[in-house]
Design a protein around this motif. Structure first.
Motif, mmCIF file in Angstrom:
data_model
loop_
_atom_site.group_PDB
_atom_site.id
_atom_site.type_symbol
_atom_site.label_atom_id
_atom_site.label_comp_id
_atom_site.label_asym_id
_atom_site.label_seq_id
_atom_site.Cartn_x
_atom_site.Cartn_y
_atom_site.Cartn_z
ATOM 1 N N ALA A 138 -11.878 -5.237 -26.206
ATOM 2 C CA ALA A 138 -12.057 -5.475 -27.638
ATOM 3 C C ALA A 138 -11.001 -4.713 -28.428
ATOM 4 C CB ALA A 138 -13.448 -5.035 -28.075
ATOM 5 N N PRO A 139 -10.594 -5.247 -29.578
ATOM 6 C CA PRO A 139 -9.678 -4.490 -30.437
ATOM 7 C C PRO A 139 -10.294 -3.164 -30.854
ATOM 8 C CG PRO A 139 -9.893 -6.768 -31.175
ATOM 9 C CD PRO A 139 -10.955 -6.552 -30.149
ATOM 10 N N ASP A 140 -9.441 -2.230 -31.264
ATOM 11 C CA ASP A 140 -9.934 -0.915 -31.667
ATOM 12 C C ASP A 140 -10.652 -0.934 -33.011
ATOM 13 O OD1 ASP A 140 -9.109 0.414 -29.401
ATOM 14 O OD2 ASP A 140 -7.145 0.916 -30.208
ATOM 15 N N GLY A 141 -10.429 -1.995 -33.788
ATOM 16 C CA GLY A 141 -11.062 -2.039 -35.108
ATOM 17 C C GLY A 141 -10.260 -1.224 -36.113
ATOM 18 N N PRO A 142 -10.914 -0.526 -37.050
ATOM 19 C CA PRO A 142 -12.366 -0.333 -37.102
ATOM 20 C C PRO A 142 -13.094 -1.562 -37.659
ATOM 21 C CG PRO A 142 -11.357 0.775 -38.953
ATOM 22 C CD PRO A 142 -10.231 0.228 -38.118
ATOM 23 N N PHE A 143 -14.285 -1.799 -37.142
ATOM 24 C CA PHE A 143 -15.107 -2.926 -37.554
ATOM 25 C C PHE A 143 -16.156 -2.479 -38.570
ATOM 26 C CE2 PHE A 143 -13.405 -4.239 -33.482
ATOM 27 C CZ PHE A 143 -13.090 -5.588 -33.702
ATOM 28 N N ASP A 144 -16.564 -3.431 -39.395
ATOM 29 C CA ASP A 144 -17.600 -3.170 -40.398
ATOM 30 C C ASP A 144 -19.007 -3.304 -39.839
ATOM 31 O OD1 ASP A 144 -15.833 -2.877 -42.787
ATOM 32 O OD2 ASP A 144 -15.307 -4.941 -42.263
ATOM 33 N N GLY A 145 -19.140 -3.870 -38.645
ATOM 34 C CA GLY A 145 -20.430 -4.032 -37.994
ATOM 35 C C GLY A 145 -20.214 -4.607 -36.612
ATOM 36 N N ALA B 91 -21.301 2.138 -40.188
ATOM 37 C CA ALA B 91 -21.379 0.689 -39.932
ATOM 38 C C ALA B 91 -22.613 0.372 -39.092
ATOM 39 C CB ALA B 91 -20.125 0.205 -39.226
ATOM 40 N N PRO B 92 -23.244 -0.790 -39.310
ATOM 41 C CA PRO B 92 -24.439 -1.149 -38.548
ATOM 42 C C PRO B 92 -24.104 -1.741 -37.186
ATOM 43 C CG PRO B 92 -23.965 -2.849 -40.154
ATOM 44 C CD PRO B 92 -22.947 -1.767 -40.372
ATOM 45 N N PHE B 93 -25.001 -1.483 -36.241
ATOM 46 C CA PHE B 93 -24.923 -2.074 -34.911
ATOM 47 C C PHE B 93 -26.293 -2.624 -34.554
ATOM 48 C CE2 PHE B 93 -25.522 -1.297 -30.227
ATOM 49 C CZ PHE B 93 -24.816 -2.424 -29.822
ATOM 50 N N VAL B 94 -26.326 -3.879 -34.124
ATOM 51 C CA VAL B 94 -27.568 -4.547 -33.746
ATOM 52 C C VAL B 94 -27.486 -4.908 -32.264
ATOM 53 C CG1 VAL B 94 -29.064 -6.540 -34.108
ATOM 54 C CG2 VAL B 94 -27.928 -5.474 -36.063
ATOM 55 N N MET B 95 -28.506 -4.508 -31.499
ATOM 56 C CA MET B 95 -28.567 -4.911 -30.088
ATOM 57 C C MET B 95 -29.968 -5.403 -29.766
ATOM 58 S SD MET B 95 -28.624 -1.499 -27.655
ATOM 59 C CE MET B 95 -30.138 -0.546 -27.411
ATOM 60 N N ALA B 96 -30.050 -6.328 -28.804
ATOM 61 C CA ALA B 96 -31.340 -6.846 -28.354
ATOM 62 C C ALA B 96 -31.184 -7.342 -26.922
ATOM 63 C CB ALA B 96 -31.823 -7.974 -29.259
ATOM 64 N N LEU C 137 -27.091 -6.773 -40.578
ATOM 65 C CA LEU C 137 -25.660 -6.502 -40.723
ATOM 66 C C LEU C 137 -25.246 -6.529 -42.191
ATOM 67 C CD1 LEU C 137 -24.129 -8.668 -37.846
ATOM 68 C CD2 LEU C 137 -24.244 -6.167 -37.910
ATOM 69 N N ALA C 138 -25.774 -7.500 -42.929
ATOM 70 C CA ALA C 138 -25.361 -7.699 -44.323
ATOM 71 C C ALA C 138 -25.782 -6.559 -45.238
ATOM 72 C CB ALA C 138 -25.923 -9.016 -44.848
ATOM 73 N N GLU C 139 -26.680 -5.695 -44.788
ATOM 74 C CA GLU C 139 -27.028 -4.534 -45.600
ATOM 75 C C GLU C 139 -25.809 -3.666 -45.884
ATOM 76 O OE1 GLU C 139 -31.686 -3.879 -44.165
ATOM 77 O OE2 GLU C 139 -30.105 -2.546 -43.432
ATOM 78 N N ARG C 140 -24.839 -3.655 -44.947
ATOM 79 C CA ARG C 140 -23.673 -2.780 -45.129
ATOM 80 C C ARG C 140 -22.335 -3.463 -44.863
ATOM 81 N NH1 ARG C 140 -25.619 3.200 -42.862
ATOM 82 N NH2 ARG C 140 -27.618 3.225 -43.974
ATOM 83 N N PHE D 42 -24.193 -16.293 -37.732
ATOM 84 C CA PHE D 42 -23.559 -15.336 -38.629
ATOM 85 C C PHE D 42 -22.536 -16.017 -39.536
ATOM 86 C CE2 PHE D 42 -23.976 -11.899 -35.071
ATOM 87 C CZ PHE D 42 -25.353 -11.881 -35.256
ATOM 88 N N ALA D 43 -21.746 -16.910 -38.953
ATOM 89 C CA ALA D 43 -20.704 -17.582 -39.736
ATOM 90 C C ALA D 43 -21.306 -18.465 -40.814
ATOM 91 C CB ALA D 43 -19.815 -18.397 -38.799
ATOM 92 N N ALA D 44 -22.413 -19.142 -40.509
ATOM 93 C CA ALA D 44 -23.057 -20.002 -41.501
ATOM 94 C C ALA D 44 -23.641 -19.194 -42.644
ATOM 95 C CB ALA D 44 -24.143 -20.836 -40.830
ATOM 96 N N ALA D 45 -24.197 -18.032 -42.334
ATOM 97 C CA ALA D 45 -24.850 -17.213 -43.357
ATOM 98 C C ALA D 45 -23.850 -16.446 -44.215
ATOM 99 C CB ALA D 45 -25.820 -16.235 -42.702
ATOM 100 N N HIS D 46 -22.664 -16.159 -43.667
ATOM 101 C CA HIS D 46 -21.707 -15.302 -44.374
ATOM 102 C C HIS D 46 -20.299 -15.884 -44.227
ATOM 103 C CE1 HIS D 46 -24.773 -12.274 -45.103
ATOM 104 N NE2 HIS D 46 -25.183 -12.512 -43.876
ATOM 105 N N PRO D 47 -19.941 -16.807 -45.102
ATOM 106 C CA PRO D 47 -18.672 -17.530 -44.959
ATOM 107 C C PRO D 47 -17.430 -16.671 -45.136
ATOM 108 C CG PRO D 47 -19.783 -18.123 -47.014
ATOM 109 C CD PRO D 47 -20.753 -17.338 -46.211
#
Length: 223
Positions: free
Chosen positions: A102-109, A139-144, A35-38, A59-64
């Motif tokens: 969910a809100p419409d955003g737009p979201f950064d990831g 924007a990046p999207f991560v799924m697993a 996510l942090a790439e973008r 995520f919160a700990a890594a990116h305050p």
């Protein structure tokens, strides 16, 4: 008990998920890195299936500087997420429901971890399209989630391997095998090729596999 958790619920949930998902903490770390790439330092991230709060905590700990919208249908799981997050929960806005809530955003990831394997193919595609339209361009999207071969005996082979993983971690064999039987009966698991194709059909670009751990696979793609 509606609206509350018993002492230790959040901790027991975290331990249970960690036993079932190989490399869970590393999966969360990798998702944050991707996510942090973008996502900018003060970005806004949508987390679908946020109940329990484990990825939100990482995520919160890594990116305050990041802010989050967490969506989950279970009030109890949202309560557990708040418990696990502690003070970091002040940076999260929770929404009870599904992707349409969910809100419409737009979201950064955005992320959707350990959730989409519950959805049949058409609903999965609809959910991915709804996620896509809430993201900024590129924007990046991560799924697993669970994703493994299904044909020519491969489904049973991978389920046996998953059960063996659980047994090696201390789960009684009978319980592990019963869990695999339930998964086979109830989860509409797709193959990795089918999951990647759904991402493309939903409008995501440059679909890349970044995680493979027994029956679990993870992808990064861009809106």
């Amino acid at each position: 008990m509606s609206g509350a958790t018993h002492p230790g619920d959040a901790a027991s949930y975290a331990g249970r998920v960690a036993r079932h998902v190989p490399g869970l903490e590393d999966l969360h770390r990798m998702a944050a890195l991707l996510l942090a790439e973008r996502v900018p330092d003060t970005g806004r991230v949508l987390v679908l299936g946020a109940g329990g709060g484990l990825e939100l905590r990482a995520f919160a700990a890594a990116h305050p500087g990041w802010r989050f919208d967490g969506v989950d249908p279970s009030p109890r799981m949202i309560v557990q997420a708040r418990d696990i997050l502690g003070p970091a929960g002040g940076r999260v806005t929770f929404h009870q429901g599904y992707v349409d809530d969910a809100p419409d955003g737009p979201f950064d990831g955005a992320t959707c971890l350990l959730t989409l394997h519950f959805l049949p193919r058409e609903e999965r595609l609809r959910t991915l399209r709804q996620l896509h339209r809430r993201l900024r361009p590129a924007a990046p999207f991560v799924m697993a989630h669970h994703s493994f071969p299904q044909a020519d005996g491969q489904q049973d082979l991978w389920l046996r391997r998953n059960a063996a993983w659980l047994v090696s971690g201390g789960v009684p064999e009978a319980q592990a095998m019963a869990g695999m039987a339930t998964m086979k009966e109830r989860l509409p698991v797709l193959t990795p090729e089918e999951d990647a194709a759904l991402l493309a059909a939903a409008g995501f670009r440059e679909v890349q596999l970044f995680h493979a751990a027994l029956t679990f696979k993870g992808w990064i793609a861009w809106a």
